[in-house]
Design a protein around this motif. Structure first.
Motif, PDB file in Angstrom:
ATOM      1  N   LEU A   5       6.444 -34.022  -4.427  1.00  0.00           N
ATOM      2  CA  LEU A   5       7.337 -33.473  -3.420  1.00  0.00           C
ATOM      3  C   LEU A   5       6.588 -32.403  -2.644  1.00  0.00           C
ATOM      4  O   LEU A   5       6.094 -31.431  -3.242  1.00  0.00           O
ATOM      5  N   VAL A   6       6.477 -32.570  -1.323  1.00  0.00           N
ATOM      6  CA  VAL A   6       5.848 -31.571  -0.464  1.00  0.00           C
ATOM      7  C   VAL A   6       6.952 -30.898   0.340  1.00  0.00           C
ATOM      8  O   VAL A   6       7.624 -31.544   1.145  1.00  0.00           O
ATOM      9  N   ILE A   7       7.138 -29.600   0.117  1.00  0.00           N
ATOM     10  CA  ILE A   7       8.175 -28.832   0.812  1.00  0.00           C
ATOM     11  C   ILE A   7       7.531 -28.099   1.986  1.00  0.00           C
ATOM     12  O   ILE A   7       6.562 -27.368   1.814  1.00  0.00           O
ATOM     13  N   GLN A  11       4.742 -29.895   9.327  1.00  0.00           N
ATOM     14  CA  GLN A  11       3.691 -29.318  10.157  1.00  0.00           C
ATOM     15  C   GLN A  11       2.748 -28.473   9.312  1.00  0.00           C
ATOM     16  O   GLN A  11       2.997 -28.231   8.134  1.00  0.00           O
ATOM     17  N   GLY A  12       1.658 -28.032   9.933  1.00  0.00           N
ATOM     18  CA  GLY A  12       0.735 -27.113   9.283  1.00  0.00           C
ATOM     19  C   GLY A  12       0.142 -27.651   7.997  1.00  0.00           C
ATOM     20  O   GLY A  12      -0.173 -28.836   7.870  1.00  0.00           O
ATOM     21  N   ILE A  13       0.002 -26.769   7.024  1.00  0.00           N
ATOM     22  CA  ILE A  13      -0.586 -27.154   5.739  1.00  0.00           C
ATOM     23  C   ILE A  13       0.244 -28.233   5.065  1.00  0.00           C
ATOM     24  O   ILE A  13      -0.299 -29.146   4.425  1.00  0.00           O
ATOM     25  N   GLY A  14       1.561 -28.161   5.210  1.00  0.00           N
ATOM     26  CA  GLY A  14       2.412 -29.163   4.584  1.00  0.00           C
ATOM     27  C   GLY A  14       2.123 -30.565   5.072  1.00  0.00           C
ATOM     28  O   GLY A  14       1.988 -31.502   4.278  1.00  0.00           O
ATOM     29  N   ALA A  67       5.555 -33.405  -9.491  1.00  0.00           N
ATOM     30  CA  ALA A  67       4.950 -32.144  -9.096  1.00  0.00           C
ATOM     31  C   ALA A  67       5.479 -31.743  -7.726  1.00  0.00           C
ATOM     32  O   ALA A  67       5.929 -32.595  -6.953  1.00  0.00           O
ATOM     33  N   VAL A  68       5.396 -30.440  -7.445  1.00  0.00           N
ATOM     34  CA  VAL A  68       5.863 -29.911  -6.167  1.00  0.00           C
ATOM     35  C   VAL A  68       4.746 -29.099  -5.526  1.00  0.00           C
ATOM     36  O   VAL A  68       4.109 -28.274  -6.189  1.00  0.00           O
ATOM     37  N   VAL A  69       4.516 -29.339  -4.239  1.00  0.00           N
ATOM     38  CA  VAL A  69       3.668 -28.473  -3.429  1.00  0.00           C
ATOM     39  C   VAL A  69       4.576 -27.758  -2.443  1.00  0.00           C
ATOM     40  O   VAL A  69       5.247 -28.400  -1.632  1.00  0.00           O
ATOM     41  N   GLN A  70       4.627 -26.439  -2.533  1.00  0.00           N
ATOM     42  CA  GLN A  70       5.453 -25.633  -1.639  1.00  0.00           C
ATOM     43  C   GLN A  70       4.546 -25.042  -0.559  1.00  0.00           C
ATOM     44  O   GLN A  70       3.657 -24.245  -0.854  1.00  0.00           O
ATOM     45  N   ALA A  71       4.768 -25.460   0.684  1.00  0.00           N
ATOM     46  CA  ALA A  71       3.902 -25.040   1.791  1.00  0.00           C
ATOM     47  C   ALA A  71       4.758 -24.615   2.978  1.00  0.00           C
ATOM     48  O   ALA A  71       4.676 -25.196   4.061  1.00  0.00           O
ATOM     49  N   LEU A  72       5.564 -23.599   2.765  1.00  0.00           N
ATOM     50  CA  LEU A  72       6.478 -23.135   3.806  1.00  0.00           C
ATOM     51  C   LEU A  72       5.760 -22.251   4.820  1.00  0.00           C
ATOM     52  O   LEU A  72       4.775 -21.593   4.498  1.00  0.00           O
ATOM     53  N   GLY A  73       6.285 -22.241   6.036  1.00  0.00           N
ATOM     54  CA  GLY A  73       5.769 -21.365   7.068  1.00  0.00           C
ATOM     55  C   GLY A  73       6.889 -20.907   7.975  1.00  0.00           C
ATOM     56  O   GLY A  73       7.965 -21.506   7.996  1.00  0.00           O
ATOM     57  N   VAL A  74       6.630 -19.819   8.707  1.00  0.00           N
ATOM     58  CA  VAL A  74       7.612 -19.326   9.676  1.00  0.00           C
ATOM     59  C   VAL A  74       6.947 -19.249  11.042  1.00  0.00           C
ATOM     60  O   VAL A  74       5.745 -18.990  11.141  1.00  0.00           O
ATOM     61  N   THR A 109       0.758 -19.256  -0.623  1.00  0.00           N
ATOM     62  CA  THR A 109       1.219 -17.961  -0.120  1.00  0.00           C
ATOM     63  C   THR A 109       0.233 -17.501   0.957  1.00  0.00           C
ATOM     64  O   THR A 109       0.354 -17.893   2.099  1.00  0.00           O
ATOM     65  N   GLY A 110      -0.764 -16.715   0.608  1.00  0.00           N
ATOM     66  CA  GLY A 110      -1.759 -16.325   1.603  1.00  0.00           C
ATOM     67  C   GLY A 110      -2.588 -15.152   1.126  1.00  0.00           C
ATOM     68  O   GLY A 110      -2.155 -14.373   0.263  1.00  0.00           O
TER      69      GLY A 110
END
Length: 216
Positions: A5-7, A11-14, A67-74, A109-110
């Protein structure tokens, strides 16, 4: 191969992670409010339209994944006001994963989040706080929520993001004494994230990713 699961997949890294995971042969559930707009074609891709701040959407998206990849952005415009997306979304995701029995979480995160904040050079510290301070305060809370969980987590802190193709020449800085800011392509971040899906060697650790270091 895993069911991932890619959250934050639109766009972007996701989005780069969706591409890289499919290329590696994984089944991918691409989660985003605009998932229907993801212009990729692959039999192993499932577009899942949902809101990371909606508990029912998150719980449904976790069904059957490994598995989950969390790749949120604003958006940049949102950096000027209060930022709660990272901590609020993680506050929903972590208990939902624990309840569903999905243990592996790779979270972006970053550089500058958590204990890597101390590695920001004095010259970079003031402009960093002025531009990204609100977002990174929220990423701090995001990281703390993940660290307190019972999940098999890895925190991934990329430096300054660039476009272009993956180079494979990036550096994984896993010791605090080596942490520093630098440039890295989103596609290289995605390459690393996908590699962690079935790699247990960095569970419970935080790493910084860069290709070229920035001058101090």
């Amino acid at each position: 191969m895993a069911h991932v699961l890619v959250i934050g997949a639109s766009q972007g890294i996701g989005l780069e992670t969706v591409r890289a995971a499919l290329a590696a042969g994984h089944r991918v559930r691409a989660f985003a409010r605009s998932a229907h707009r993801i212009a990729l074609s692959d039999p192993n891709l499932e577009r899942f339209s949902g809101d990371a701040l909606n508990g029912s959407d998150v719980a449904a998206a976790l069904d059957g994944v490994d598995a989950v990849v969390q790749a949120l952005g604003v958006p940049v415009r949102d950096l000027l006001g209060p930022v709660r997306l990272f901590s609020d979304a993680t506050g929903l995701l972590v208990p939902a994963m624990e309840k569903a029995g999905v243990r592996r979480l790779v979270a972006v995160t970053g550089f500058g989040a958590g204990d890597s904040r101390d590695a920001i050079s004095p010259l970079q510290r003031l402009p960093f706080r002025l531009v990204f301070g609100r977002a990174y305060d929220d990423k701090d809370a995001q990281e703390m929520r993940i660290r307190r969980s019972r999940l098999d987590w890895t925190l991934v802190r990329p430096g300054v993001l660039t476009g272009g193709r993956a180079t494979g020449r990036y550096r994984v800085l896993d010791k605090p004494s080596s942490w520093r800011n630098g440039l890295i392509a989103r596609a290289d971040v995605a390459h690393f994230l996908v590699g962690q899906i079935e790699d247990a060697s960095r569970i419970g650790k935080a790493v910084v990713l860069i290709e070229r270091a920035l001058p101090l």
